[in-house]
Design a protein around this motif. Sequence first.
Motif, PDB file in Angstrom:
ATOM      1  N   ILE A 213      34.386 -13.347  49.979  1.00  0.00           N
ATOM      2  CA  ILE A 213      33.349 -13.906  49.062  1.00  0.00           C
ATOM      3  C   ILE A 213      32.756 -12.660  48.200  1.00  0.00           C
ATOM      4  N   GLY A 214      32.653 -11.267  48.645  1.00  0.00           N
ATOM      5  CA  GLY A 214      32.378 -10.378  47.615  1.00  0.00           C
ATOM      6  C   GLY A 214      33.276 -10.068  46.813  1.00  0.00           C
ATOM      7  N   THR A 215      34.661 -10.288  47.116  1.00  0.00           N
ATOM      8  CA  THR A 215      35.628 -10.028  45.991  1.00  0.00           C
ATOM      9  C   THR A 215      35.607 -11.105  44.766  1.00  0.00           C
ATOM     10  N   GLY A 216      35.083 -12.307  45.489  1.00  0.00           N
ATOM     11  CA  GLY A 216      34.772 -13.516  44.485  1.00  0.00           C
ATOM     12  C   GLY A 216      33.706 -13.114  43.361  1.00  0.00           C
ATOM     13  N   ILE A 217      32.791 -12.582  44.122  1.00  0.00           N
ATOM     14  CA  ILE A 217      31.371 -12.316  43.305  1.00  0.00           C
ATOM     15  C   ILE A 217      31.821 -11.065  42.405  1.00  0.00           C
ATOM     16  N   GLY A 218      32.828 -10.333  42.998  1.00  0.00           N
ATOM     17  CA  GLY A 218      33.138  -9.326  42.039  1.00  0.00           C
ATOM     18  C   GLY A 218      33.961  -9.524  40.625  1.00  0.00           C
ATOM     19  N   ALA A 219      34.674 -10.468  41.049  1.00  0.00           N
ATOM     20  CA  ALA A 219      35.475 -11.157  39.823  1.00  0.00           C
ATOM     21  C   ALA A 219      34.449 -11.782  39.047  1.00  0.00           C
ATOM     22  N   ALA A 220      33.498 -12.366  39.284  1.00  0.00           N
ATOM     23  CA  ALA A 220      32.456 -13.264  38.549  1.00  0.00           C
ATOM     24  C   ALA A 220      31.830 -11.974  37.727  1.00  0.00           C
ATOM     25  N   MET A 221      31.701 -10.854  38.210  1.00  0.00           N
ATOM     26  CA  MET A 221      30.855  -9.762  37.724  1.00  0.00           C
ATOM     27  C   MET A 221      31.763  -8.964  36.827  1.00  0.00           C
TER      28      MET A 221
END
Length: 520
Positions: A213-221
């Motif tokens: 999930i953190g990686t997904g949020i990082g991708a969105a950022m």
Amino acid sequence: MTDNSTTKSLPPGSKRPEDAWLPVPKLFAYGLQHVLTMYGGIIAVPLIIGKAAGVDGDQLVALVTASLFVGGIATLIQSIGIPLVGSKLPLIQGVSFAGVATMLAILTGGGSLSDIFGAVIVASIIGFVVAPFFARIIRLFPPVVTGVVITAIGLTLIPTAADWAMGGDEAAADYGSVQNIALAFITFAVILLLSKVGSAAISRLSILLGLVIGTGIGAAMGMTDFSGVGQGAPVAIPGLLPFGAPSFDLAAIGSMLIVILVIKTETAADVLAVGEIIGTPVDKKRVAAGLRADMASSVIAPFFGSFTQSAFAQNVGLVALTGVRSRFVVSAGGVILILLGLMPVLGQVVAAVPMPVLGGAGFILFGTVSGSGIRNLKEVKFDGNMNLIIVSASLAFALVPVVKPDFYEHFPAWVQTILHSGISSAAIMAVLLNLLFNELSFGNSTNPSVYAAKPARFLTPSNLKDLREGDQFIDGVFVDCDGEEIPLVPDEQAQEIQAAIDCGDIVDTADVKQVAHRRS
């Protein structure tokens, strides 16, 4: 959190929780969680040493993939084991940070990667031979020592988590940015929330899911870069001696021997720590087998282009956090590491996990290690002895190189190598102080200093034999030499209160007075 399901899957004749077998999908899911936890650390050393040695891009990839490949082999040796080699505990192996300073010193002194590889081979062979000697000191690691070391492992790893949370690269323009730290704390919060949910399966996979999930949020950022995925050959088998034949420099070998001593100290602590966490017996033979696994894999590593191997302390925290005690989980992690080493594309995918995401997870993992150490210290008796000073001085000694990294910079190189590790510092100080105060009874006072915790005391009307020198009867109450009241309890409560003292429910005279008053 305890994984009760594992007790139902023990093989016949085994009572050890680490021998539990889980369904294959679970083995690899939990194993991947272990790999993701230590991935940043296992690739950091080859990147640092490779850049310092001035290797080209392809050689740097070879160093990284070799470290993944050898880390997988080392993990299988440690967790599955062969006769006399391998602790058969849930310990995942990888390149040790303990050798970084020494390897950099070899390079700056005019040495080469070949000198490093030769030094690692010779020093590791010596370490393998002397492993049983280290195992004989197992009795010098009572709970007061192991508790300190486990606590120190967690505390000294916190700066690593903080560095990851800030970005992991001090030279980067965004190092320490609000964006990096925010992503770390988002990951931190996600893992905590997933740990709280009612589903046991989700809770145990909270670290893995948090990283995803953190990686997904990082991708969105805009903080995740997948552009390197798929570049180069899909499969690359590490070759033998990719940097040529090793060379054997006596000075390099001598300095690497110090590193081996540090690694053996840290691995012995990790073996004892994970044994305490999962609740399995660990004797000197098992410690020796674990040390031999470290040394055997360290001998093998240079032939593929990697460095000294040791157990990863942060993964001890993952065992404590998830409660999954099966050694076959880390064996699955070893298989994943080997695959990552054979298939660079998989490593490229995992490498896309932003360092701040790993940092957010690291805060929980490393804190959990310290929590396990504190729980271990609960078994220690602090009344009428010097255990409090052992714990206090050892933890202070452990944190010196953490809060002041240049503290030993004017000392000889061998002193810096040993004491720059807070884990080694804690282990050395705790063992020495335990020897001084607990093993060598000669000279010990019957009335320890102010650093000793005051034991719980009470008197009964029919038995005043426990009166000591300095006790007085003033204004209708008994007081000790410090002027503190010694409770007088009814005869019928004496046995119950003494039992509570013995099991640790009552720790001082104030507790005795409260209990006696409440039950009278």
